[in-house]
Scaffold this active site. Structure first.
Site, PDB file in Angstrom:
ATOM      1  N   LYS B 100       0.881  -1.174   0.000  1.00  0.00           N
ATOM      2  CA  LYS B 100       0.000   0.000   0.000  1.00  0.00           C
ATOM      3  C   LYS B 100       0.912   1.215   0.000  1.00  0.00           C
ATOM      4  O   LYS B 100       1.548   1.536   1.010  1.00  0.00           O
ATOM      5  CB  LYS B 100      -0.915   0.000   1.229  1.00  0.00           C
ATOM      6  N   GLY B 161      -8.093   9.971   8.613  1.00  0.00           N
ATOM      7  CA  GLY B 161      -8.491  10.169  10.005  1.00  0.00           C
ATOM      8  C   GLY B 161      -9.546  11.222  10.248  1.00  0.00           C
ATOM      9  O   GLY B 161      -9.890  11.492  11.401  1.00  0.00           O
ATOM     10  N   ALA B 188      -9.370   5.856   3.089  1.00  0.00           N
ATOM     11  CA  ALA B 188      -9.184   6.983   4.016  1.00  0.00           C
ATOM     12  C   ALA B 188     -10.356   7.964   4.017  1.00  0.00           C
ATOM     13  O   ALA B 188     -10.996   8.196   2.994  1.00  0.00           O
ATOM     14  CB  ALA B 188      -7.909   7.769   3.707  1.00  0.00           C
ATOM     15  N   GLY B 189     -10.609   8.491   5.186  1.00  0.00           N
ATOM     16  CA  GLY B 189     -11.580   9.560   5.356  1.00  0.00           C
ATOM     17  C   GLY B 189     -12.984   9.110   5.707  1.00  0.00           C
ATOM     18  O   GLY B 189     -13.840   9.935   5.983  1.00  0.00           O
ATOM     19  N   ASN B 210      -9.735   2.513   8.883  1.00  0.00           N
ATOM     20  CA  ASN B 210      -9.135   2.144  10.168  1.00  0.00           C
ATOM     21  C   ASN B 210      -9.757   2.949  11.312  1.00  0.00           C
ATOM     22  O   ASN B 210     -10.433   2.415  12.184  1.00  0.00           O
ATOM     23  CB  ASN B 210      -7.622   2.380  10.099  1.00  0.00           C
ATOM     24  N   SER B 211      -9.578   4.286  11.247  1.00  0.00           N
ATOM     25  CA  SER B 211     -10.006   5.134  12.378  1.00  0.00           C
ATOM     26  C   SER B 211     -11.489   5.004  12.676  1.00  0.00           C
ATOM     27  O   SER B 211     -11.894   5.083  13.842  1.00  0.00           O
ATOM     28  CB  SER B 211      -9.682   6.602  12.086  1.00  0.00           C
TER      29      SER B 211
END
Lengths: 65, 263
Positions: B100, B161, B188-189, B210-211
């Site tokens: 990645k 994040g 992401a986001g 993830n977050s």
């Protein structure tokens, strides 16, 4: 001989190979090594001799996103 | 009944359209339970100095115990040289050609550097890597990455994040339409399962996050919610949504109305 190991200053009393220094530092597998920003494959660690001012980075698995 | 196209990453087929990160969980146990609850089959990992607090064999053993396919990242890299070295180190430790590719161009919003990303991608592909580039939602950058040989592209939904969701659905949709045969993953986001649903409804093959899970009040429950979200979003895409209309149209037949509505 003064080198850097994961950002810490290290003084060696005599010439050493990369593998010798890594083992002396108690490195735990799994890990990968870079010398002066260049990847050194595991198969090349024993033959790589260190020089004054070398910078070693030893990296291990960590959480990632 | 519509049939679905399988989700593939460089020729490998997966049932789950959710890729999940392994960072930021309140404890290793919650991480492991969340990974399982997400039903993801691919987990992102990274490399750091061995003298850092959370590095080491314990974490790696937990990941191995899950049986998930690992996707190493190059998070934190700001130059082509750094990213190439870290990718080579990842390949040796994790025994995979997948990478990645993260190459940050701006510290404020952690936006990928599109120019350096192209340069690094070209080098890594020549070295045999299977590159999954984390990139902006710029159509031309995505096309150039595809031209270099990336079979998978991972444009951002929003900065890492932030949990803001898909900031530019038009851009993402355009990339989908212009690269119909590539595997596209929104990376992401994302903050909510509804964001994941939206990405899948647009035709994205998967989402990586993830977050949104690790930072939830109950990560394990949120992981399960995201599992259901990607299933729902993909089913909606395959089912093909009704066309939008500008004026109301009755859904109940008007024939046979009772007498009090008749003249």
């Amino acid at each position: 001989m003064n080198i850097s190991y994961n950002g810490q200053a290290l003084t060696l009393s005599q010439p050493h190979s990369l593998l010798e220094v890594i083992e002396a530092q108690g490195a735990q597998a799994p890990y990968a090594v870079a010398l002066n920003g260049q990847f050194v494959p595991r198969s090349g660690l024993a033959e790589q001799q260190l020089q004054e001012g070398d910078s070693i980075e030893l990296l291990s698995p960590i959480q990632g996103g | 009944m519509q049939t679905d196209k399988p989700f593939t990453v460089y020729g490998e087929q997966f049932d789950s359209r959710l890729l999940i990160g392994s960072a930021l969980y309140p404890s290793p146990e919650v991480m492991q339970q969340s990974l399982l609850a997400s039903r993801a089959q691919i987990v992102t990992v990274s490399l750091r100095r061995q003298n850092s607090v959370s590095a080491g064999d314990d974490f790696w053993q937990l990941i191995k115990d899950t049986g998930l396919r690992v996707l190493p990242n190059t998070a934190g890299c700001h130059s082509v040289k750094e990213v190439v070295t870290l990718a080579q180190m990842c390949r040796e430790v994790f025994a995979t050609d997948w990478i990645k590719l993260e190459l940050i161009g701006d510290e404020y919003n952690l936006q990928p550097d599109p120019i350096a990303l192209l340069e690094a991608t070209e080098i890594l592909i020549k070295q045999g890597f299977k590159v999954l580039p984390y990139c902006t939602d710029d159509l031309v950058v995505c096309q150039r990455l595809a031209d270099l040989g990336c079979e998978v592209l991972m444009p951002w939904g929003a900065p890492i994040g932030t949990g803001k969701g898909l900031l530019n659905p038009y851009n993402l949709q355009t990339i989908r339409e212009r690269l119909p045969d590539h595997t596209l993953i929104v990376d992401a986001g994302l903050g909510l399962p509804s964001h994941a649903v939206q990405a899948l409804e647009l035709g994205y093959d998967a989402v990586l996050l993830n977050s949104a899970i690790a930072g939830a009040g109950c990560p394990v429950t949120m992981a399960s919610a995201f599992h259901h979200a990607v299933v729902a979003g993909r089913a909606a895409y395959v089912a093909q949504a009704m066309p939008e209309k500008e004026v109301a149209a009755p859904s109940t037949p008007t024939m046979g109305m009772p007498f009090w509505h008749q003249n």
